[in-house]
Design a protein around this motif. Sequence first.
Motif, short mmCIF file in Angstrom:
data_model
loop_
_atom_site.label_atom_id
_atom_site.label_comp_id
_atom_site.label_asym_id
_atom_site.label_seq_id
_atom_site.Cartn_x
_atom_site.Cartn_y
_atom_site.Cartn_z
N ALA A 49 -30.12 -74.92 17.07
CA ALA A 49 -30.91 -76.13 16.88
C ALA A 49 -32.07 -76.20 17.86
O ALA A 49 -33.17 -76.67 17.52
CB ALA A 49 -30.02 -77.36 17.03
N LEU A 50 -31.86 -75.72 19.07
CA LEU A 50 -32.92 -75.76 20.09
C LEU A 50 -33.87 -74.57 19.97
O LEU A 50 -34.75 -74.40 20.81
CB LEU A 50 -32.29 -75.81 21.49
N MET A 51 -33.70 -73.76 18.94
CA MET A 51 -34.69 -72.75 18.55
C MET A 51 -35.63 -73.28 17.47
O MET A 51 -36.63 -72.63 17.15
CB MET A 51 -34.00 -71.50 18.01
N ASN A 52 -35.33 -74.42 16.89
CA ASN A 52 -36.10 -74.96 15.77
C ASN A 52 -37.55 -75.19 16.18
O ASN A 52 -37.84 -76.01 17.06
CB ASN A 52 -35.45 -76.27 15.29
N ALA A 53 -38.45 -74.47 15.52
CA ALA A 53 -39.87 -74.58 15.87
C ALA A 53 -40.52 -75.84 15.33
O ALA A 53 -41.53 -76.30 15.86
CB ALA A 53 -40.62 -73.35 15.36
N GLY A 54 -39.96 -76.40 14.25
CA GLY A 54 -40.58 -77.56 13.61
C GLY A 54 -40.81 -78.73 14.53
O GLY A 54 -41.91 -79.31 14.55
N PRO A 55 -39.81 -79.16 15.32
CA PRO A 55 -40.00 -80.30 16.22
C PRO A 55 -40.93 -80.01 17.39
O PRO A 55 -41.22 -80.92 18.18
CB PRO A 55 -38.58 -80.59 16.71
N ILE A 56 -41.38 -78.77 17.52
CA ILE A 56 -42.34 -78.43 18.58
C ILE A 56 -43.75 -78.34 18.01
O ILE A 56 -44.68 -78.99 18.50
CB ILE A 56 -41.95 -77.10 19.26
N ILE A 57 -43.93 -77.58 16.95
CA ILE A 57 -45.28 -77.36 16.42
C ILE A 57 -45.81 -78.58 15.66
O ILE A 57 -47.01 -78.89 15.71
CB ILE A 57 -45.31 -76.09 15.53
N HIS A 58 -44.95 -79.31 14.97
CA HIS A 58 -45.43 -80.32 14.04
C HIS A 58 -45.66 -81.72 14.61
O HIS A 58 -46.61 -82.39 14.19
CB HIS A 58 -44.50 -80.39 12.83
N PRO A 59 -44.85 -82.24 15.54
CA PRO A 59 -45.13 -83.59 16.05
C PRO A 59 -46.51 -83.77 16.67
O PRO A 59 -47.19 -84.77 16.37
CB PRO A 59 -44.00 -83.82 17.07
#
Length: 365
Positions: free
Chosen positions: A190-200
């Motif tokens: 879960a803490l590899m998920n790029a979405g919550p980093i690149i998109h917010p």
Amino acid sequence: MEIAVLGGGNGSIAAAVDLTEQGHRVRLWRRNTAALAALRKADNTIALKDHKGTRPIRIDVVTDDIAEAVQDAALIVCPTPATAQADIAGAMAPHLRTGQVVFLPPGSFGSWMMSDLVRKAGNDADVCWAEAGTLPYLARMHGSDTIAITTRATRLPTGVFPLRLADHAHSVLAQAYPAVEPAGDALSGALMNAGPIIHPPLITMNAGPIEHFEHWDIHNEGTQPAIRRVTTRLDAERMALREALGYRGPHFPLADHYDPGGEEWMYGNAAHEKLTDSGDWRENLVLTDHRYMREDIAIGLAFLVSVADWAGVPAPTATGLLAIGSAICEEDFRASGRTLETLGLHRTSVQDLQVRLAEGHAHAG
């Protein structure tokens, strides 16, 4: 291999078509009656467009019966938005069997949440749940009959729940996605998920142009140096949290996604340039409803902030972006989103959670 693909979005259609072309027997499940009827009318055929050209691909089975889709499937691929995970878990709960692998690319800790819902529905099958750091594809539908895959993932760090089943999960996943590589337990995944980093940062810091222009490409003109600096700071908080929880590298820093000469990221080198050159992400965006807001902030970023709070790791950039997204949508995502509190894990110690992640829900206390 027998594979079920769940959902009808860009990622699901890309998976169904790509895995079919690889030679797997795919059963595609989707709930949209009109879209399902149109696909059946086209003899289950969708055109695949990528660097090799365009060719028709016929999917073996398309169905709105989830039992038909998942029965006897060794692998169940669920690349749907995290907002759909609870409903899908409830729908497939009666049909899952020991040994099946459910793949969530990505998951936002959906592996824990969905498996818990299945267990509470009365199914105690020993199912493997895996979640990756991103989708296996950068893809967009062109109309209703063509899926364009801009690029495929070359590295897919993937966590498994329960971790004791990781060898089996990875042996199954490797037959469909050789790019998958072990990344520990489900929280690590879960803490590899790029979405919550690149998109917010993209969806909040481009809020003005998104609401002003009819079409806007937040990955092209929307990715300016100021936004990149915020993304880098946010990603540093994610990596610091992983290290504080004892997860080893590689942490797949997002900076490598933007650097063609850097370490190979999940989509390989030059993926950002391929994405912007395609023009497929120049879209009409509804700011408050977009997946980057409702999935990557309300679920993914809310989860990241809650884990940071629980672990005592400062995450001011993540917390600030979560507050801005909440203000834009006039909803407190820290209270309503997916968090350790809403999952009932906020009073669990790090050591106890690690045991649960390794052994499964039987050790939920």
